[in-house]
Scaffold this active site. Structure first.
Site, short mmCIF file in Angstrom:
data_model
loop_
_atom_site.label_atom_id
_atom_site.label_comp_id
_atom_site.label_asym_id
_atom_site.label_seq_id
_atom_site.Cartn_x
_atom_site.Cartn_y
_atom_site.Cartn_z
N HIS A 111 121.50 104.41 162.37
CA HIS A 111 121.75 103.05 162.86
C HIS A 111 122.93 103.04 163.85
O HIS A 111 124.07 103.23 163.47
CB HIS A 111 122.05 102.15 161.66
CG HIS A 111 122.29 100.73 161.97
ND1 HIS A 111 123.49 100.10 161.74
CD2 HIS A 111 121.48 99.78 162.51
CE1 HIS A 111 123.41 98.84 162.10
NE2 HIS A 111 122.20 98.62 162.57
N ARG A 112 122.62 102.88 165.13
CA ARG A 112 123.60 102.89 166.23
C ARG A 112 124.31 104.25 166.34
O ARG A 112 125.43 104.32 166.85
CB ARG A 112 124.63 101.76 166.07
CG ARG A 112 124.02 100.41 165.72
CD ARG A 112 125.06 99.32 165.65
NE ARG A 112 124.53 98.12 165.00
CZ ARG A 112 125.22 97.04 164.72
NH1 ARG A 112 126.50 96.97 165.09
NH2 ARG A 112 124.67 96.02 164.11
N GLU B 16 118.90 105.67 166.44
CA GLU B 16 118.57 104.26 166.70
C GLU B 16 119.36 103.74 167.90
O GLU B 16 120.58 103.92 167.98
CB GLU B 16 118.88 103.39 165.49
CG GLU B 16 118.12 102.06 165.59
CD GLU B 16 118.97 100.80 165.58
OE1 GLU B 16 118.40 99.72 165.79
OE2 GLU B 16 120.19 100.87 165.39
N ASP C 114 119.94 100.29 170.40
CA ASP C 114 119.71 98.88 170.76
C ASP C 114 119.84 98.77 172.27
O ASP C 114 120.76 99.34 172.87
CB ASP C 114 120.78 97.98 170.13
CG ASP C 114 120.70 97.95 168.61
OD1 ASP C 114 119.59 97.77 168.08
OD2 ASP C 114 121.75 98.09 167.96
N HIS D 133 124.75 97.04 171.14
CA HIS D 133 124.17 96.13 170.15
C HIS D 133 124.26 94.67 170.58
O HIS D 133 123.29 93.92 170.49
CB HIS D 133 124.82 96.30 168.78
CG HIS D 133 124.30 95.32 167.78
ND1 HIS D 133 124.86 94.08 167.58
CD2 HIS D 133 123.22 95.38 166.96
CE1 HIS D 133 124.15 93.43 166.67
NE2 HIS D 133 123.16 94.19 166.27
N GLU E 288 115.24 99.60 170.03
CA GLU E 288 115.02 98.16 169.83
C GLU E 288 115.18 97.38 171.14
O GLU E 288 116.20 97.51 171.83
CB GLU E 288 116.04 97.63 168.80
CG GLU E 288 115.90 96.12 168.59
CD GLU E 288 116.79 95.56 167.49
OE1 GLU E 288 117.53 96.33 166.83
OE2 GLU E 288 116.77 94.33 167.32
N GLN F 262 111.03 99.02 168.16
CA GLN F 262 111.24 97.96 167.16
C GLN F 262 111.76 96.72 167.86
O GLN F 262 112.46 96.81 168.89
CB GLN F 262 112.29 98.43 166.14
CG GLN F 262 113.48 99.05 166.85
CD GLN F 262 114.77 99.17 166.06
OE1 GLN F 262 114.97 98.51 165.05
NE2 GLN F 262 115.66 100.01 166.55
#
Ligand code: G3P
Ligand code: CA
Length: 268
Positions: A18-19, A45, A47, A60, A127, A163
């Site tokens: 995550h990030r 991941e 964003d 993010h 994402e 995503q």
């Protein structure tokens, strides 16, 4: 041999960084993604936001305030202006116990720089953030995925999972490239359920769901799995939550601690 989504996505519980290794280093920097891979992550991941001049960058928030020394909306910056910002010092101030002087020189990476750096030896989990304020974001993303050969002929050959909280964004991508595996992110405020109707709609474009982990149950996961959907809850940072979700049959999780999840999976 290179890893494909097939080997990971369907056959084992996947670790989604995550990030990046965001518990240990400034989120959404090349250093943080690299560290996550070293800690055992299967997927990086990312964003996405978009600059004034249409470049996709990894960040993010839709403003630069929290994670840089600048202020204002990402879309009001050109890439050149964004590259002048310090994307690491905030972490040293916020998390002194994890601080490292080398973080001070870190910059916001473009998606293309990330692809150039890591190539097709790693798996990406990207994402589309705030797609409604960034017209053309999906086209730009698909163009880069094509350029770097990250899309498979079959859904299971893909080097990337995409995503979004936006079903419109995912459907848009699905029309352009039907073999990219898509995860519908969901944010539940109360105990989560999936109706037959929702499952039917989701299966038209998505291979799975990404719900917030704190509102889901074993039944939720079993229902999604019985419908043939993957379940990748976010953001799971505690050992007991990781163990519970593995036990319940989730198929992966977003975490800031890829190392913790890796160690649990090694023991099971
Ligand atoms: O993308 C899954 C999870 O990351 C959603 O939360 O706000 O960290 O992007 P956020
Ligand atoms: Ca995300």
């Amino acid at each position: 041999t290179t890893t494909t989504t097939q080997e990971k996505m369907n056959d084992q519980f996947i670790i989604i960084a995550h990030r990046g290794a965001s518990a240990y280093s400034p989120e959404h920097t090349i250093d943080s993604y690299q560290m996550a891979l070293e800690l055992g992550a299967d997927y990086i991941e990312i964003d996405l936001q978009m600059t004034k001049d249409g470049e996709l960058v990894a960040l993010h928030d839709h403003t630069v305030d929290r994670t840089t020394n600048g202020k204002g909306h990402v879309r009001s910056y050109t890439l050149k202006e964004l590259k002048n910002l310090d994307a690491g010092s905030w972490f040293n101030e916020e998390f002194p116990s994890q601080a490292n002087p080398s973080f001070e020189s870190l910059k916001i990476p473009t998606l293309e720089e990330i692809f150039q750096y890591f190539g097709d030896d790693v798996l990406y989990y990207i994402e589309t953030k705030k797609p409604s304020i960034y017209p053309g974001m999906e086209e730009k993303l698909v163009e880069l995925l094509r350029k770097y050969n990250l899309i498979g002929e079959q859904i299971h050959d893909s080097k990337v999972i995409l995503q979004s909280f936006s079903p419109e964004s995912l459907n848009h991508i699905h029309k352009m490239e039907p073999t990219i595996p898509l995860i519908q992110l969901l944010s539940y405020k109360q105990p989560a359920m999936l109706t037959k109707n929702e499952l039917t709609k989701l299966k038209e474009y998505a291979v799975g769901v990404g719900p917030n982990f704190d509102m889901i149950s074993e039944e939720y996961i079993k229902t999604a799995r019985a419908a043939g959907l993957l379940v990748h809850p976010y953001t799971v940072n505690q050992t007991n939550d990781m163990e519970k979700l593995i036990d319940w049959g989730a198929t992966g999780a977003f975490t800031n601690y890829s190392d913790t999840l890796y160690n649990i999976l090694k023991q099971t």
